[in-house]
Design a protein around this motif. Structure first.
Motif, PDB file in Angstrom:
ATOM      1  N   LEU A 128     -47.997 -16.922  51.790  1.00  0.00           N
ATOM      2  CA  LEU A 128     -48.423 -18.186  52.390  1.00  0.00           C
ATOM      3  C   LEU A 128     -47.664 -19.389  51.821  1.00  0.00           C
ATOM      4  N   PHE A 129     -47.103 -19.239  50.630  1.00  0.00           N
ATOM      5  CA  PHE A 129     -46.408 -20.354  49.996  1.00  0.00           C
ATOM      6  C   PHE A 129     -45.019 -20.554  50.598  1.00  0.00           C
ATOM      7  N   ASP A 130     -44.689 -21.819  50.810  1.00  0.00           N
ATOM      8  CA  ASP A 130     -43.339 -22.166  51.254  1.00  0.00           C
ATOM      9  C   ASP A 130     -42.380 -22.294  50.072  1.00  0.00           C
ATOM     10  N   GLY A 131     -42.921 -22.262  48.873  1.00  0.00           N
ATOM     11  CA  GLY A 131     -42.112 -22.356  47.658  1.00  0.00           C
ATOM     12  C   GLY A 131     -42.970 -22.848  46.517  1.00  0.00           C
ATOM     13  N   GLY A 132     -42.327 -23.067  45.379  1.00  0.00           N
ATOM     14  CA  GLY A 132     -43.075 -23.562  44.232  1.00  0.00           C
ATOM     15  C   GLY A 132     -42.259 -23.515  42.959  1.00  0.00           C
ATOM     16  N   ILE A 133     -42.888 -23.998  41.903  1.00  0.00           N
ATOM     17  CA  ILE A 133     -42.262 -24.018  40.581  1.00  0.00           C
ATOM     18  C   ILE A 133     -43.214 -23.361  39.589  1.00  0.00           C
ATOM     19  N   ALA A 134     -42.688 -22.405  38.835  1.00  0.00           N
ATOM     20  CA  ALA A 134     -43.420 -21.762  37.747  1.00  0.00           C
ATOM     21  C   ALA A 134     -42.872 -22.276  36.421  1.00  0.00           C
ATOM     22  N   SER A 135     -43.758 -22.609  35.516  1.00  0.00           N
ATOM     23  CA  SER A 135     -43.332 -23.180  34.232  1.00  0.00           C
ATOM     24  C   SER A 135     -42.368 -22.277  33.486  1.00  0.00           C
ATOM     25  N   CYS A 136     -42.604 -20.957  33.555  1.00  0.00           N
ATOM     26  CA  CYS A 136     -41.747 -20.034  32.808  1.00  0.00           C
ATOM     27  C   CYS A 136     -40.306 -20.066  33.299  1.00  0.00           C
ATOM     28  N   ASP A 137     -40.106 -20.415  34.558  1.00  0.00           N
ATOM     29  CA  ASP A 137     -38.753 -20.456  35.112  1.00  0.00           C
ATOM     30  C   ASP A 137     -37.988 -21.716  34.722  1.00  0.00           C
ATOM     31  N   VAL A 138     -38.692 -22.825  34.555  1.00  0.00           N
ATOM     32  CA  VAL A 138     -38.011 -24.097  34.287  1.00  0.00           C
ATOM     33  C   VAL A 138     -38.164 -24.556  32.836  1.00  0.00           C
ATOM     34  N   LYS A 139     -38.909 -23.758  32.034  1.00  0.00           N
ATOM     35  CA  LYS A 139     -39.105 -24.055  30.605  1.00  0.00           C
ATOM     36  C   LYS A 139     -39.781 -25.410  30.377  1.00  0.00           C
ATOM     37  N   LEU A 140     -40.665 -25.752  31.308  1.00  0.00           N
ATOM     38  CA  LEU A 140     -41.465 -26.973  31.225  1.00  0.00           C
ATOM     39  C   LEU A 140     -42.889 -26.636  31.618  1.00  0.00           C
ATOM     40  N   THR A 141     -43.858 -27.334  31.030  1.00  0.00           N
ATOM     41  CA  THR A 141     -45.245 -27.119  31.405  1.00  0.00           C
ATOM     42  C   THR A 141     -45.906 -28.448  31.772  1.00  0.00           C
ATOM     43  N   LYS A 142     -46.850 -28.376  32.702  1.00  0.00           N
ATOM     44  CA  LYS A 142     -47.679 -29.539  33.009  1.00  0.00           C
ATOM     45  C   LYS A 142     -48.476 -29.917  31.765  1.00  0.00           C
ATOM     46  N   PRO A 143     -48.713 -31.182  31.526  1.00  0.00           N
ATOM     47  CA  PRO A 143     -48.470 -32.338  32.396  1.00  0.00           C
ATOM     48  C   PRO A 143     -47.149 -33.064  32.183  1.00  0.00           C
ATOM     49  N   ASP A 144     -46.130 -32.383  31.672  1.00  0.00           N
ATOM     50  CA  ASP A 144     -44.807 -32.999  31.557  1.00  0.00           C
ATOM     51  C   ASP A 144     -44.343 -33.418  32.956  1.00  0.00           C
ATOM     52  N   LEU A 145     -44.049 -34.683  33.141  1.00  0.00           N
ATOM     53  CA  LEU A 145     -43.708 -35.193  34.469  1.00  0.00           C
ATOM     54  C   LEU A 145     -42.447 -34.555  35.046  1.00  0.00           C
ATOM     55  N   ARG A 146     -41.621 -34.016  34.177  1.00  0.00           N
ATOM     56  CA  ARG A 146     -40.369 -33.429  34.656  1.00  0.00           C
ATOM     57  C   ARG A 146     -40.604 -32.222  35.549  1.00  0.00           C
ATOM     58  N   ILE A 147     -41.714 -31.504  35.330  1.00  0.00           N
ATOM     59  CA  ILE A 147     -41.961 -30.313  36.151  1.00  0.00           C
ATOM     60  C   ILE A 147     -42.395 -30.712  37.565  1.00  0.00           C
ATOM     61  N   TYR A 148     -43.086 -31.843  37.680  1.00  0.00           N
ATOM     62  CA  TYR A 148     -43.465 -32.349  39.004  1.00  0.00           C
ATOM     63  C   TYR A 148     -42.217 -32.803  39.761  1.00  0.00           C
ATOM     64  N   HIS A 149     -41.354 -33.517  39.040  1.00  0.00           N
ATOM     65  CA  HIS A 149     -40.118 -33.985  39.664  1.00  0.00           C
ATOM     66  C   HIS A 149     -39.223 -32.804  40.055  1.00  0.00           C
ATOM     67  N   ALA A 150     -39.273 -31.729  39.267  1.00  0.00           N
ATOM     68  CA  ALA A 150     -38.468 -30.550  39.586  1.00  0.00           C
ATOM     69  C   ALA A 150     -38.894 -29.943  40.920  1.00  0.00           C
ATOM     70  N   LEU A 151     -40.201 -29.911  41.167  1.00  0.00           N
ATOM     71  CA  LEU A 151     -40.694 -29.386  42.441  1.00  0.00           C
ATOM     72  C   LEU A 151     -40.252 -30.267  43.599  1.00  0.00           C
ATOM     73  N   LEU A 152     -40.416 -31.581  43.445  1.00  0.00           N
ATOM     74  CA  LEU A 152     -40.019 -32.507  44.505  1.00  0.00           C
ATOM     75  C   LEU A 152     -38.534 -32.378  44.818  1.00  0.00           C
ATOM     76  N   ALA A 153     -37.723 -32.309  43.764  1.00  0.00           N
ATOM     77  CA  ALA A 153     -36.268 -32.240  43.954  1.00  0.00           C
ATOM     78  C   ALA A 153     -35.842 -30.928  44.593  1.00  0.00           C
ATOM     79  N   LYS A 154     -36.458 -29.821  44.171  1.00  0.00           N
ATOM     80  CA  LYS A 154     -36.043 -28.504  44.661  1.00  0.00           C
ATOM     81  C   LYS A 154     -36.236 -28.373  46.161  1.00  0.00           C
ATOM     82  N   TYR A 155     -37.309 -28.975  46.679  1.00  0.00           N
ATOM     83  CA  TYR A 155     -37.627 -28.798  48.100  1.00  0.00           C
ATOM     84  C   TYR A 155     -37.467 -30.089  48.916  1.00  0.00           C
ATOM     85  N   GLY A 156     -36.926 -31.129  48.279  1.00  0.00           N
ATOM     86  CA  GLY A 156     -36.702 -32.373  48.988  1.00  0.00           C
ATOM     87  C   GLY A 156     -37.981 -33.001  49.506  1.00  0.00           C
TER      88      GLY A 156
END
Length: 218
Positions: A128-156
């Motif tokens: 059902l998911f169109d995509g997403g970001i897993a912390s283990c893949d990007v070496k960042l965890t919430k609530p680090d703002l960089r992980i939110y920005h990574a999701l936005l950037a990856k899928y525009g």
């Protein structure tokens, strides 16, 4: 207008209630707190989710900490049994299906380890998911703002068109710092009310509002 709904996984799409798990297994508040600090509440757990520790290394360290206080047996029980918590939350999955039918993009943003990510990949809801970001893949965890920005950037994605749902208050609040609307997940009923307050139709009746409105703006 909101176009994308982003879901945390543990505690929102699948059950993850470590405090309740410890109560069910030990029924001793002092012991439960000790074991929580060694396992679910430890720095090692965070590093595991960030992909900086393997499950094997993480378990070894936790067992050593348990041994140091005479609780190795109890820690081993936790490490063996905690996966049993991860039942699919059918009410959330049904909601995701309805949102997807209405034309919303469905994404995940989760603090999650490689092994649990692999486990969830096998669940029927994953498609059902169109995509997403897993912390283990990007070496960042919430609530680090960089992980939110990574999701936005990856899928525009446009942050103002996104809603993020998380059972952790700090993680939901951090979304607002990225111009994403955050919702703190408490239970299914409260989530429906929160989404409806933002104009998101969550009932079972069919609706083509999202697609028709989107088409008229193109």
């Amino acid at each position: 207008m909101y176009r994308n709904i982003i879901f945390d996984l543990g505690g929102v799409v699948v059950d993850f209630t470590p405090r309740e798990f410890l109560v069910d297994h030990f029924m001793n508040e002092k012991l439960e707190n000790q074991l929580y600090d060694i396992t679910f509440g430890s720095d090692e757990w965070i590093e595991l989710d960030a992909g900086l520790l393997s499950r094997e290394e993480c378990s070894r360290i936790m067992l050593e900490k348990g041994r140091a206080i005479g609780r190795e047996y109890e820690v081993r029980i936790i490490l063996n049994d905690w996966y049993d918590m991860l039942h699919t939350k059918d009410d959330t999955v049904q909601l995701i299906k309805r949102l997807k039918k209405r034309g919303y993009g469905i994404y995940y943003l989760s603090n999650i380890s490689y092994d649990v990510l692999d486990l969830l990949h096998q669940r029927r809801f994953w498609q059902l998911f169109d995509g997403g970001i897993a912390s283990c893949d990007v070496k960042l965890t919430k609530p680090d703002l960089r992980i939110y920005h990574a999701l936005l950037a990856k899928y525009g994605l446009n942050a103002a068109e996104c809603i993020f749902i998380d059972d952790n208050t700090a993680n939901a609040a951090a979304a607002f710092d990225c111009d994403i609307t955050g919702i703190h997940f408490k239970n299914s009923r409260a989530l429906h009310r929160a989404l409806q307050s933002y104009g998101i139709e969550t009932e079972r009746r069919a609706s083509r509002q999202v697609r028709s409105t989107a088409s008229s703006q193109e």
